[in-house]
Write a protein that holds these residues in place. Structure first.
Motif, PDB file in Angstrom:
ATOM      1  N   VAL A 280     -63.954  42.184 -15.756  1.00  0.00           N
ATOM      2  CA  VAL A 280     -63.662  43.303 -16.493  1.00  0.00           C
ATOM      3  C   VAL A 280     -61.988  43.756 -16.815  1.00  0.00           C
TER       4      VAL A 280
ATOM      5  N   PRO B  21     -67.272  47.777 -19.403  1.00  0.00           N
ATOM      6  CA  PRO B  21     -68.269  46.947 -19.029  1.00  0.00           C
ATOM      7  C   PRO B  21     -69.800  47.072 -19.517  1.00  0.00           C
TER       8      PRO B  21
ATOM      9  N   ASN C 298     -68.126  40.971 -21.287  1.00  0.00           N
ATOM     10  CA  ASN C 298     -67.321  42.009 -20.741  1.00  0.00           C
ATOM     11  C   ASN C 298     -65.859  41.550 -21.320  1.00  0.00           C
TER      12      ASN C 298
ATOM     13  N   TRP D 275     -61.102  45.623 -19.908  1.00  0.00           N
ATOM     14  CA  TRP D 275     -61.277  46.995 -19.800  1.00  0.00           C
ATOM     15  C   TRP D 275     -60.095  47.631 -19.107  1.00  0.00           C
TER      16      TRP D 275
END
Length: 410
Positions: free
Chosen positions: A237, A248, A217, A240
């Protein structure tokens, strides 16, 4: 108006002498270490119906004396041993327009230098899905011979790194003479673990960039196990959540990499958003921070973890077992009121970068003190015995104290 540190120290010393337990009276009867304030937990145990309660751990730090940062905040006598008799806390580098000192601090003794990474995707980081973050270096030999809390600003050099190094967020070492960096990746460019030469031309060797063909991730932090030499790292994560990585593909987990064979496996899971990682000096206990309360573009949720978990490390499989809460942080002022990077000293004390500086717990998980900066610290590294170099986004601080790092504490 801010209250000068000496006034606060004297006021709290007087209070502690009259009302505190024996150790506080003993400290008050002599003198506090320089740049320090004594905070008696019993003085705020009951605030009453009209008390000035903190509405959020993310918009105000806990500074009951109103002391001007930076300073040492003493909650327990054990912190006096950490500080020693003559500690100092000094701002040694700064750039108010650039968060150059975010994460991945690594001390290289042969150079007497500290390497670190700028903020990746956050405020003042000057990095996003189209722009990589930076890795910098300071040379501690550039510091004056004696520091006393008066700020200095030594030069920061930027490393010219290969394109394989994208969004550095963690690091440790030196490992076999190299910086061991962990990167979050950027856009389609994969997160990775890489060795980087601390000397020009800073050539890099990528050790890992996938889990059986799938990209991670956004890798976050890494430590070397002190007895096996295996590499343990966190994947979460935040790439993101900070808009520079795709959605992810896997859970937030802790992994182990055998650097000799290339074998990788999961050793711990079931996190909200795992972050920093560290081991005790004997390698029998692992610590992992969970910063679920900080959700990036999802916002802040104080009902989610701002927690450090402790684990037993299985001596055979190195799986993490017997998870328990080691500490829940009161966080501190800023949007990052969470425990982030984490280190351990030779006495087993645990240090974590939080929203108001560095919090320090003893091995039982009791908060014994803070290195109160009044601003965010995401991580720190021991620069040999008695020196703790603290990342604080737009600043770097040096705490000269009386403790030493455990093995591979960077």
């Amino acid at each position: 108006m801010r209250i000068p540190i000496l006034v606060c120290a004297l006021a709290y010393a007087a209070y502690s002498f009259a009302n505190g337990p024996t150790w506080q009276r003993d400290v008050a009867a002599s003198s506090l270490p320089p740049q320090s304030v004594l905070v008696d937990p019993s003085s705020f145990a009951v605030m009453g119906a009209n008390g000035s309660f903190r509405p959020s751990a993310f918009d105000s730090g806990f500074n009951p004396t109103g002391t001007e940062p930076p300073f040492f905040q003493i909650f327990d006598q054990a912190f006096l041993k950490v500080l020693g008799k003559a500690p100092s806390l000094t701002e040694i580098a700064s750039n108010d327009t650039f968060a150059f000192a975010h994460e991945a601090p690594i001390y290289v003794a042969a150079l007497d230098s500290v390497f670190f990474a700028s903020n990746d995707g956050g405020a003042l980081g000057n990095s996003d899905i189209d722009h990589n973050n930076k890795v910098g270096r300071i040379d501690l030999k550039d510091l004056p011979a004696h520091l006393n809390g008066t700020a200095v600003n030594i030069p920061v050099a930027e490393l010219d790194l290969p394109q394989s190094i994208q969004m550095t967020n963690g690091g440790t070492g030196p490992y076999r003479g190299n910086l061991l960096l962990i990167t979050s990746g950027r856009g389609p460019l994969p997160p990775s673990i890489a060795l980087v030469n601390p000397n020009p031309p800073h050539n890099a060797t990528v050790l890992l960039d996938n889990f059986f063909g799938r990209q991670f991730n956004s890798l976050n932090d890494i430590k070397i196990h002190p007895t096996s030499g295996n590499m343990f790292f966190t994947d979460t994560v935040y790439g993101w959540l900070n808009h520079f990585r795709p959605e992810p593909l896997m859970p937030n987990q802790v992994y182990r990499l055998n650097p000799e064979t290339g074998a990788v496996r999961v050793v711990a899971t079931d996190f909200d958003r795992n972050n920093g990682i560290a081991f005790t000096g004997d390698g029998k206990t692992a610590y992992v921070t969970d910063t679920g309360a900080q959700g990036g573009f999802l916002g802040i949720n104080q009902t989610q973890p701002a927690t450090i978990y402790a684990y037993d490390v299985d001596p055979t499989t190195e799986m993490f077992a017997n998870r328990r809460i080691f500490a829940y942080t009161d966080a501190g002022k800023s949007s990052t009121g969470i425990p982030d990077g984490i280190q351990v000293d030779t006495a087993g004390n645990v240090y974590s970068g939080c929203g108001d500086g560095v919090h320090v717990w003893n091995s039982a998980g009791d908060l014994i003190g803070k290195i109160f900066l009044g601003t965010t610290s995401a991580n720190m590294a021991f620069a040999g015995p008695g020196r703790l170099v603290i990342m604080a986004e737009t600043k770097i601080f040096l705490a000269e104290i009386a403790t030493s790092p455990s093995l591979f504490s960077s």
